[in-house]
Design a protein around this motif. Sequence first.
Motif, PDB file in Angstrom:
ATOM      1  N   GLN A 178       0.893  -1.180   0.028  1.00 26.23           N
ATOM      2  CA  GLN A 178       0.181  -0.163   0.057  1.00 26.23           C
ATOM      3  C   GLN A 178       0.987   1.303  -0.086  1.00 26.23           C
ATOM      4  O   GLN A 178       0.426   2.224  -0.664  1.00 26.23           O
ATOM      5  CB  GLN A 178      -1.062  -0.101   1.195  1.00 26.23           C
ATOM      6  CG  GLN A 178      -1.892  -1.064   1.265  1.00 26.23           C
ATOM      7  CD  GLN A 178      -2.684  -1.204   0.007  1.00 26.23           C
ATOM      8  OE1 GLN A 178      -2.393  -1.192  -1.341  1.00 26.23           O
ATOM      9  NE2 GLN A 178      -4.052  -0.896   0.133  1.00 26.23           N
ATOM     10  N   TYR A 200      -5.938   3.932   1.490  1.00 30.03           N
ATOM     11  CA  TYR A 200      -5.089   2.644   1.029  1.00 30.03           C
ATOM     12  C   TYR A 200      -5.271   1.593   2.353  1.00 30.03           C
ATOM     13  O   TYR A 200      -5.027   0.380   2.220  1.00 30.03           O
ATOM     14  CB  TYR A 200      -3.848   3.110   1.120  1.00 30.03           C
ATOM     15  CG  TYR A 200      -3.510   4.062  -0.181  1.00 30.03           C
ATOM     16  CD1 TYR A 200      -3.362   3.342  -1.481  1.00 30.03           C
ATOM     17  CD2 TYR A 200      -3.690   5.425  -0.033  1.00 30.03           C
ATOM     18  CE1 TYR A 200      -3.266   4.269  -2.520  1.00 30.03           C
ATOM     19  CE2 TYR A 200      -3.396   6.424  -1.045  1.00 30.03           C
ATOM     20  CZ  TYR A 200      -3.234   5.497  -2.477  1.00 30.03           C
ATOM     21  OH  TYR A 200      -3.238   6.471  -3.618  1.00 30.03           O
ATOM     22  N   LEU A 201      -5.733   2.053   3.533  1.00 26.30           N
ATOM     23  CA  LEU A 201      -5.677   1.244   4.777  1.00 26.30           C
ATOM     24  C   LEU A 201      -7.254   1.505   5.293  1.00 26.30           C
ATOM     25  O   LEU A 201      -7.329   2.618   5.153  1.00 26.30           O
ATOM     26  CB  LEU A 201      -4.669   1.270   5.684  1.00 26.30           C
ATOM     27  CG  LEU A 201      -3.593   0.645   5.241  1.00 26.30           C
ATOM     28  CD1 LEU A 201      -2.524   1.034   6.627  1.00 26.30           C
ATOM     29  CD2 LEU A 201      -3.374  -0.759   4.999  1.00 26.30           C
ATOM     30  N   TYR A 251       0.625   4.008  -2.801  1.00 28.70           N
ATOM     31  CA  TYR A 251       0.399   5.627  -2.229  1.00 28.70           C
ATOM     32  C   TYR A 251       1.640   6.462  -3.291  1.00 28.70           C
ATOM     33  O   TYR A 251       1.386   7.514  -3.772  1.00 28.70           O
ATOM     34  CB  TYR A 251       0.547   5.599  -1.025  1.00 28.70           C
ATOM     35  CG  TYR A 251       0.650   7.079  -0.424  1.00 28.70           C
ATOM     36  CD1 TYR A 251      -0.747   7.548  -0.015  1.00 28.70           C
ATOM     37  CD2 TYR A 251       1.565   8.051  -0.292  1.00 28.70           C
ATOM     38  CE1 TYR A 251      -0.779   8.690   0.579  1.00 28.70           C
ATOM     39  CE2 TYR A 251       1.535   9.382   0.158  1.00 28.70           C
ATOM     40  CZ  TYR A 251       0.204   9.773   0.547  1.00 28.70           C
ATOM     41  OH  TYR A 251       0.095  11.024   1.319  1.00 28.70           O
ATOM     42  N   LEU A 259      -2.058   6.892   5.051  1.00 31.41           N
ATOM     43  CA  LEU A 259      -2.434   5.774   4.307  1.00 31.41           C
ATOM     44  C   LEU A 259      -3.880   5.430   4.595  1.00 31.41           C
ATOM     45  O   LEU A 259      -4.722   5.047   3.554  1.00 31.41           O
ATOM     46  CB  LEU A 259      -1.694   4.290   4.758  1.00 31.41           C
ATOM     47  CG  LEU A 259      -0.376   4.293   4.074  1.00 31.41           C
ATOM     48  CD1 LEU A 259       0.331   3.165   4.729  1.00 31.41           C
ATOM     49  CD2 LEU A 259      -0.290   4.466   2.580  1.00 31.41           C
TER      50      LEU A 259
END
Length: 105
Positions: free
Chosen positions: A52, A75-76, A56, A70
């Motif tokens: 991830q 992304y998370l 990014y 993130l």
Amino acid sequence: MKNEKGFTLIEMMIVLMVISVLLIITVPNVTQHNNTINTKGCDAFVKMVEGQVQAYNIDKKSLPSSVNDLVSGGYLKTGETTCPDGRQITLTAGGVVSAIKPTSN
């Protein structure tokens, strides 16, 4: 009389006994290896977070400064910052992901 087919009580008891023996054998093995399972799960989670970080970097042309970047970037998921064994995911300035034990007060 009708010809009724089915399991007898003895057959059902034998099946239950076999299932019980299998459970007695497998449950202690899983609980003994719980620490190993959590450690390997954390290692896999760190690899996923590293992926991830790379995504990014590709999208934003810069490395995230923290795990919160993130999360806020999508992304998370919120709450995905700890491993199954309780270690906290951290991110250094160079984009290196690691899992550390939280300090207890």
